[in-house]
Design a protein around this motif. Structure first.
Motif, PDB file in Angstrom:
ATOM      1  N   UNK A  42       1.382  -2.784  11.499  1.00 34.34           N
ATOM      2  CA  UNK A  42       1.806  -4.135  11.149  1.00 34.34           C
ATOM      3  C   UNK A  42       3.065  -3.982  10.313  1.00 34.34           C
ATOM      4  N   UNK A  43       4.144  -4.573  10.718  1.00 37.03           N
ATOM      5  CA  UNK A  43       5.421  -4.339  10.062  1.00 37.03           C
ATOM      6  C   UNK A  43       6.088  -3.126  10.693  1.00 37.03           C
ATOM      7  N   UNK A  44       7.241  -2.743  10.153  1.00 37.46           N
ATOM      8  CA  UNK A  44       7.970  -1.618  10.719  1.00 37.46           C
ATOM      9  C   UNK A  44       7.588  -0.279  10.087  1.00 37.46           C
ATOM     10  N   UNK A  45       7.508  -0.247   8.753  1.00 37.95           N
ATOM     11  CA  UNK A  45       7.283   1.020   8.058  1.00 37.95           C
ATOM     12  C   UNK A  45       6.340   0.846   6.876  1.00 37.95           C
ATOM     13  N   UNK A  46       5.644   1.938   6.534  1.00 36.09           N
ATOM     14  CA  UNK A  46       4.843   2.007   5.312  1.00 36.09           C
ATOM     15  C   UNK A  46       5.444   3.113   4.460  1.00 36.09           C
ATOM     16  N   UNK A  47       5.695   2.810   3.188  1.00 40.04           N
ATOM     17  CA  UNK A  47       6.242   3.789   2.253  1.00 40.04           C
ATOM     18  C   UNK A  47       5.187   4.058   1.190  1.00 40.04           C
ATOM     19  N   UNK A  48       5.012   5.324   0.878  1.00 37.95           N
ATOM     20  CA  UNK A  48       4.058   5.764  -0.141  1.00 37.95           C
ATOM     21  C   UNK A  48       2.636   5.326   0.199  1.00 37.95           C
ATOM     22  N   UNK A  49       2.386   5.096   1.468  1.00 40.68           N
ATOM     23  CA  UNK A  49       1.049   4.755   1.927  1.00 40.68           C
ATOM     24  C   UNK A  49       0.556   3.379   1.526  1.00 40.68           C
ATOM     25  N   UNK A  50       1.398   2.576   0.873  1.00 40.21           N
ATOM     26  CA  UNK A  50       0.906   1.267   0.431  1.00 40.21           C
ATOM     27  C   UNK A  50       1.891   0.113   0.527  1.00 40.21           C
ATOM     28  N   UNK A  51       3.174   0.376   0.696  1.00 39.74           N
ATOM     29  CA  UNK A  51       4.169  -0.687   0.770  1.00 39.74           C
ATOM     30  C   UNK A  51       4.634  -0.858   2.213  1.00 39.74           C
ATOM     31  N   UNK A  52       4.370  -2.029   2.783  1.00 40.01           N
ATOM     32  CA  UNK A  52       4.743  -2.307   4.165  1.00 40.01           C
ATOM     33  C   UNK A  52       6.053  -3.077   4.189  1.00 40.01           C
ATOM     34  N   UNK A  53       6.986  -2.616   5.021  1.00 36.17           N
ATOM     35  CA  UNK A  53       8.295  -3.248   5.133  1.00 36.17           C
ATOM     36  C   UNK A  53       8.554  -3.680   6.569  1.00 36.17           C
ATOM     37  N   UNK A  67      -0.706 -11.559   5.664  1.00 34.71           N
ATOM     38  CA  UNK A  67      -1.995 -10.999   5.298  1.00 34.71           C
ATOM     39  C   UNK A  67      -1.947  -9.554   4.856  1.00 34.71           C
ATOM     40  N   UNK A  68      -0.783  -8.944   4.859  1.00 36.42           N
ATOM     41  CA  UNK A  68      -0.646  -7.548   4.437  1.00 36.42           C
ATOM     42  C   UNK A  68      -0.366  -7.516   2.944  1.00 36.42           C
ATOM     43  N   UNK A  69      -1.205  -6.796   2.202  1.00 31.02           N
ATOM     44  CA  UNK A  69      -0.965  -6.634   0.773  1.00 31.02           C
ATOM     45  C   UNK A  69       0.252  -5.740   0.582  1.00 31.02           C
ATOM     46  N   UNK A  70       1.076  -6.050  -0.383  1.00 24.69           N
ATOM     47  CA  UNK A  70       2.317  -5.306  -0.644  1.00 24.69           C
ATOM     48  C   UNK A  70       3.234  -5.291   0.576  1.00 24.69           C
ATOM     49  N   UNK A  71       3.371  -6.431   1.237  1.00 27.17           N
ATOM     50  CA  UNK A  71       4.252  -6.551   2.385  1.00 27.17           C
ATOM     51  C   UNK A  71       5.581  -7.179   1.982  1.00 27.17           C
ATOM     52  N   UNK A  72       6.661  -6.616   2.486  1.00 28.44           N
ATOM     53  CA  UNK A  72       8.004  -7.074   2.140  1.00 28.44           C
ATOM     54  C   UNK A  72       8.860  -7.207   3.391  1.00 28.44           C
ATOM     55  N   UNK A  73       9.706  -8.219   3.402  1.00 32.42           N
ATOM     56  CA  UNK A  73      10.720  -8.357   4.436  1.00 32.42           C
ATOM     57  C   UNK A  73      12.024  -7.850   3.833  1.00 32.42           C
ATOM     58  N   UNK A  74      12.671  -6.957   4.538  1.00 35.12           N
ATOM     59  CA  UNK A  74      13.978  -6.455   4.136  1.00 35.12           C
ATOM     60  C   UNK A  74      14.973  -7.055   5.106  1.00 35.12           C
ATOM     61  N   UNK A  81      17.616 -11.624  -3.020  1.00 35.38           N
ATOM     62  CA  UNK A  81      16.254 -11.724  -2.543  1.00 35.38           C
ATOM     63  C   UNK A  81      15.479 -12.779  -3.306  1.00 35.38           C
ATOM     64  N   UNK A  82      14.306 -13.093  -2.797  1.00 31.80           N
ATOM     65  CA  UNK A  82      13.413 -14.035  -3.460  1.00 31.80           C
ATOM     66  C   UNK A  82      11.989 -13.662  -3.104  1.00 31.80           C
ATOM     67  N   UNK A  83      11.171 -13.470  -4.121  1.00 30.95           N
ATOM     68  CA  UNK A  83       9.783 -13.048  -3.963  1.00 30.95           C
ATOM     69  C   UNK A  83       9.719 -11.768  -3.137  1.00 30.95           C
ATOM     70  N   UNK A  84       9.098 -11.797  -1.972  1.00 29.66           N
ATOM     71  CA  UNK A  84       8.915 -10.578  -1.174  1.00 29.66           C
ATOM     72  C   UNK A  84       9.960 -10.406  -0.084  1.00 29.66           C
TER      73      UNK A  84
END
Length: 95
Positions: A42-53, A67-74, A81-84
């Motif tokens: 879900x998303x493109x990448x996971x960094x440090x096993x917990x941040x989804x981008x 619905x993804x915890x620690x999900x961010x749009x880059x 930026x604003x929020x996530x």
């Protein structure tokens, strides 16, 4: 990418930039990022096993990471930026 192809996909270029910056940061400063970038289901990448981008342009929304915890749009082509939702250019400072 421009050296090896006449037609460069903008989405691929954005993702390559993001991965390159994260990997450089983990090489130079291993205490900042403990692991490399992984491809996400879900998303493109996971960094440090917990941040989804999810990487995209300025109109990229949160649908793919809803619905993804620690999900961010880059997002490319935004200044702040604003929020996530984070600007892609900020990751250039990680080099």
């Amino acid at each position: 990418m421009y050296a090896i192809s006449e037609e460069v996909n903008t989405g691929s270029l954005r993702e390559l930039f993001f991965v390159n910056q994260i990997r450089n940061a983990s090489t130079i400063h291993p205490q900042l990022i403990e692991s490399t970038v992984e491809v996400s289901g879900q998303g493109d990448f996971i960094v440090k096993g917990q941040y989804t981008f999810e990487i995209g342009g300025k109109v990229k929304g949160f649908r793919q990471i809803s619905g993804v915890e620690n999900g961010y749009v880059v997002a490319d082509d935004i200044e702040v930026g604003f929020k996530n939702k984070l600007p892609l250019w900020v990751f250039g400072f990680m080099y």
